[in-house]
Design an enzyme around this catalytic site. Structure first.
Site, mmCIF file in Angstrom:
data_model
loop_
_atom_site.group_PDB
_atom_site.id
_atom_site.type_symbol
_atom_site.label_atom_id
_atom_site.label_comp_id
_atom_site.label_asym_id
_atom_site.label_seq_id
_atom_site.Cartn_x
_atom_site.Cartn_y
_atom_site.Cartn_z
ATOM 1 N N LYS A 1 -14.751 -48.926 32.016
ATOM 2 C CA LYS A 1 -15.110 -49.718 30.829
ATOM 3 C C LYS A 1 -14.206 -49.446 29.635
ATOM 4 O O LYS A 1 -13.665 -50.383 29.021
ATOM 5 C CB LYS A 1 -16.574 -49.477 30.452
ATOM 6 N N ASP B 1 -18.235 -58.178 17.278
ATOM 7 C CA ASP B 1 -18.511 -59.140 18.360
ATOM 8 C C ASP B 1 -19.972 -59.063 18.789
ATOM 9 O O ASP B 1 -20.326 -59.459 19.890
ATOM 10 C CB ASP B 1 -17.592 -58.897 19.556
ATOM 11 N N ASP C 1 -24.270 -59.952 22.394
ATOM 12 C CA ASP C 1 -22.972 -59.271 22.338
ATOM 13 C C ASP C 1 -21.934 -59.996 23.197
ATOM 14 O O ASP C 1 -22.258 -60.538 24.257
ATOM 15 C CB ASP C 1 -23.094 -57.830 22.857
#
Length: 806
Positions: free
Chosen positions: A571, A736, A504
């Protein structure tokens, strides 16, 4: 006897017919057809998409007719029934128009006579006026009445109670029956004359009805049929999807309405796309959708056992709703306590509503997984959004881009010996599923070895053992990985592995901006620069914000002191920074995180979550801006470009590195909100008209995320094509995130790094600037500022970065 391809193709066509039938059945279950003499609820037609669309089309002309009629009467003009203006003008013209149309639509479906329909129209308008007066004067009483009405007021006793409440509050203004009938008839006449959708027809000498015109009959039937076709429950395929060979041909075997390679509302775009040379795009989508999958039988069996037994293990949704906390004792006197309780109650209500959706989604995933459990291979046809991002079309069941449950239920259909190198990558993947992904690869492998007893216990006895797998960040994917690790321990390097093992990106948006700008600071923060362990920008921002908070004298900072600003808190905001998230959006994200933390036990903060989140949003905003200065500068440049192009009246177009044209055209919209209270429902109908003018705010807010998404989509396509050319024909992609067989992860890592470095050997901002300038008249083109200066980061070093994707 082995099934032939012809037999399998016939089954596939039957599956596609079934998916349309399932969608139609689901739609019809919400919508019996009243004019086909089937049972129906009173207001169903107005609640379904075609009915809502019909009402939206009718509101404006009917409102103008009502407004004109009332103006004539109020200024002394002649009218056969002037008293109708008294009731019609007691509410807004749009509200009166909506209520008239809503009652007519239902009454026509039920076959009501004109007199009954007229009374229902007048009563709906009167009731709305009374309820609005009650809401403004006595909100508490209003809510109580609304709750009663929502369940249907059937008894005369209850009707009298409501009338008594209205009378006590001074809002029970009686209107004679004759006046109500005349008002209703006038409203119906105005609706019919203004729209030509319905007509008053006679049956016999005295009986009259409001009937839809033939055009409306056909329109509603066509719209319902269209909704049935457009709502298929898309299923996986059992043969390889049709390869995309044009913007209109690919995916499922049989034709589907609106089948397009690219989801783009602009019709002219698709005609232009037909002539666009973009072989890399077609090859990539075809490579992704040709991956053969199968249902992970052991995981499905365990999941079924938990769910059928009423369990919640592995973060499955709760079966019963959470109770709303009782009101605090000082609710009436303490405004702060009252507001806090309201927010908490609202949060739990939202959580319960989301939980209902999760339960339905899980049931559907399990149903689809069970249906396809015995298939040797299944496939997921894919298409693109307008930025070029790849998405599967079948998302109702298990699918490669779904949540933990959806992905855990899948493995690659083809297996490969795991090899010792592959076992190492499996260990790295397994550790990451437990959140051990901020340390070096060697430390992750050591973590797996240290916890091997618990991992093997999870594989051997997932339900009655230690349940170590259930403590993972992604529990069911972790369970699948535990089962795979147990296979490797049992059989060694020759174990045939089917599990996708993924790598990732650190923070895709910032990775692409940092590479595009050659920004050395951003490059280091998001692992473009080689290092012996991964960098973690979320932790970096958390540490910087915590240091500022600890030194702050702001009272709102108190709740966050003492290491409360963690990676988990920062995050979401940091991840969405490059996607034009706002401080307000940050507040919502932090609030959501706090709710999740609180839901696991005691309250995380000794403060009101909303107040704390609002303070922290501003702190994180400043923290991100200070960490990735170059990305912020590029985003500002793009917003300036968007503003100039919008003022010039030019849509924003650019060509992605793959050759895919990207068109961004957010149009201005004029929205009128019609609020009515109708039969115990508070209805908010937004009548939205799209204008030809471009929306400057939406164009400016959209350009950064859309351009960056087109870049990460280009990288994905480059990776998919390079993998296919290298013989890697089993590939899982989620924008991604990339997964292959464990034995081939080393090859994937090299492909990811090299395609990324190749992509950014070009100064794409300069290329895009030239495209933007070419689209503008000279007087506007000269206003486009130069692109931000490139930094000193050497893009070639990306080829040696072990943690670019990890």
């Amino acid at each position: 006897m082995r099934e032939t391809f012809k037999d399998k193709l016939a089954r596939q066509i039957a599956l596609e017919d079934e998916s349309r039938a399932l969608g139609a059945s689901r739609y019809r279950a919400r919508r019996p057809l009243p004019w086909r003499h089937e049972p129906s609820s009173t207001d169903e037609e107005g609640d379904l998409p075609p009915g809502r669309q019909l009402l939206r089309l009718a509101i404006q002309p009917t409102a103008e007719a009502i407004r004109s009629f009332c103006d004539v009467v109020n200024h002394g003009g002649g009218s056969r029934i002037p008293e109708a203006a008294l009731i019609l003008s007691s509410v807004g013209a749009e509200e009166a128009a909506y209520l008239t149309g809503r009652v007519i639509l239902s009454a026509a479906a039920e076959g009501k006579k004109l007199t009954a329909t007229a009374i229902a129209v007048a009563d709906a308008i009167i009731e709305h006026q009374q309820m609005e007066n009650l809401r403004r004067a006595r909100a508490d009483v209003f809510k109580g009445v609304l709750r009663v009405q929502a369940h249907g007021v059937r008894s005369l006793k209850m009707k009298r109670k409501i009338q008594a409440v209205m009378a006590d509050c001074g809002f029970d203004q009686p209107f004679p029956l004759a006046m109500r009938i005349r008002t209703g008839v006038k409203a119906i006449e105005l609706f019919c004359d203004a729209t030509d959708l319905f007509a008053i027809e006679s049956q016999g000498q005295r009986t009259k009805y409001v009937r839809p015109t033939e055009a409306v009959h056909k329109w509603l039937e066509q719209q319902h049929a269209r909704c049935e076709l457009l709502e298929p429950i898309s299923l996986p395929m059992i043969v390889r999807p049709r390869r995309w060979s044009s913007p209109f041909k690919g995916g499922y075997i049989t034709k589907r309405p609106g089948n397009r390679l690219v989801k783009q509302a602009n019709a002219a775009y698709h005609d232009q796309l037909r002539d666009q040379m973009m072989p890399a795009v077609y090859d990539a989508v075809n490579a992704v959708q040709e991956t053969a999958w199968k249902i992970n039988g052991p995981v499905l069996a365990i999941m079924r056992e938990i769910w059928d037994g009423g369990g919640e293990l592995g973060d499955l949704p709760a079966r019963n709703p959470q109770p709303i906390p009782p009101r605090p004792a000082d609710y009436a006197e303490n405004e702060e306590a009252a507001n806090r309780w309201k927010r908490e109650a609202s949060d739990i209500h939202d959580l319960n509503a989301k939980n209902v959706s999760k339960k339905l989604a899980l049931s559907q995933r399990l149903w689809v997984a069970t249906k396809f459990a015995d298939e040797e291979a299944i496939y997921f046809p894919h298409s693109l959004d307008f930025r070029g991002r790849v998405y599967p079309l079948a998302t109702g069941g298990p699918h490669p881009q779904g949540d933990d449950v959806a992905k855990a239920l899948l493995t690659f259909a083809d297996g490969h010996p795991i090899t010792e190198d592959g076992a190492r990558w499996l260990a790295i993947h397994l550790a990451g599923l437990f959140g051990i992904d901020k340390v070096s690869f060697d430390e992750r492998v050591k973590w797996v070895r240290d916890n091997q007893t618990a991992i093997l216990d999870s594989a051997a006895d997932p339900l009655d053992g230690q349940r170590f797998w259930a403590t993972a960040d992604s529990p069911f994917m972790a369970l699948a990985a535990c089962l795979e690790w147990a296979g490797y321990i049992r059989e060694g390097a020759d174990f045939i592995s089917h599990l996708p093992v993924s790598l990732d990106g650190s923070n895709s948006g910032l990775q692409h901006f940092s590479a595009m700008l050659r920004d050395p600071i951003g490059a280091k923060a998001v692992n473009l620069e080689p290092g012996d362990r991964p960098q973690d920008i979320y932790s970096d921002v958390a540490a910087a914000v915590q240091a500022r908070v600890n030194e702050s004298y702001d009272p709102a900072a108190t709740a966050w002191k003492g290491n409360k600003v963690t990676r988990k808190i920062t995050k979401r905001p940091v991840m969405t920074f490059t996607y034009s998230a706002t401080k307000y959006g940050y507040c919502d994200q932090i609030l959501q995180t706090l709710r999740e933390i609180d839901g696991a036990g005691q309250p995380y903060l000794d403060a009101d979550n909303y107040v704390a989140a609002r303070y922290m949003a501003a702190e994180i905003w400043d923290g991100v801006q200070g960490t990735v200065v170059a990305a912020a500068e590029a985003m500002a440049w793009l917003r300036t470009v968007a503003s100039i192009m919008t003022k010039a009246g030019v849509p924003i177009r650019w060509t992605a590195p793959t050759g895919l044209p990207v068109l961004q055209t957010y149009k201005s919209r004029k929205a009128d909100l019609v609020r009515v209270v109708y039969k115990g429902q508070r209805i908010r109908l937004q009548v939205r008209n799209e204008l030809s003018k471009l929306d400057s705010k939406r164009q400016a807010n959209g350009i950064s995320p859309n351009l960056i998404h087109s870049m990460d989509a280009s990288h994905l396509m480059g990776v998919a094509n390079r993998c296919y050319d290298s013989g890697i024909h089993s590939l899982a992609v989620v924008h991604d995130s990339f997964g292959v067989h464990a034995a081939r992860v080393g090859e994937l890592q090299d492909i990811l790094r090299n395609t990324f470095a190749d992509l950014y050997a070009t100064n794409w901002l300069e290329v895009f600037r030239e495209e933007f300038v070419a689209q503008l008249p000279p007087e506007w083109a000269e206003k486009i500022p130069p692109v931000p200066a490139l930094g000193t980061f050497d893009i070639e070093t990306v080829r040696q970065s072990s943690y670019l994707f990890a």
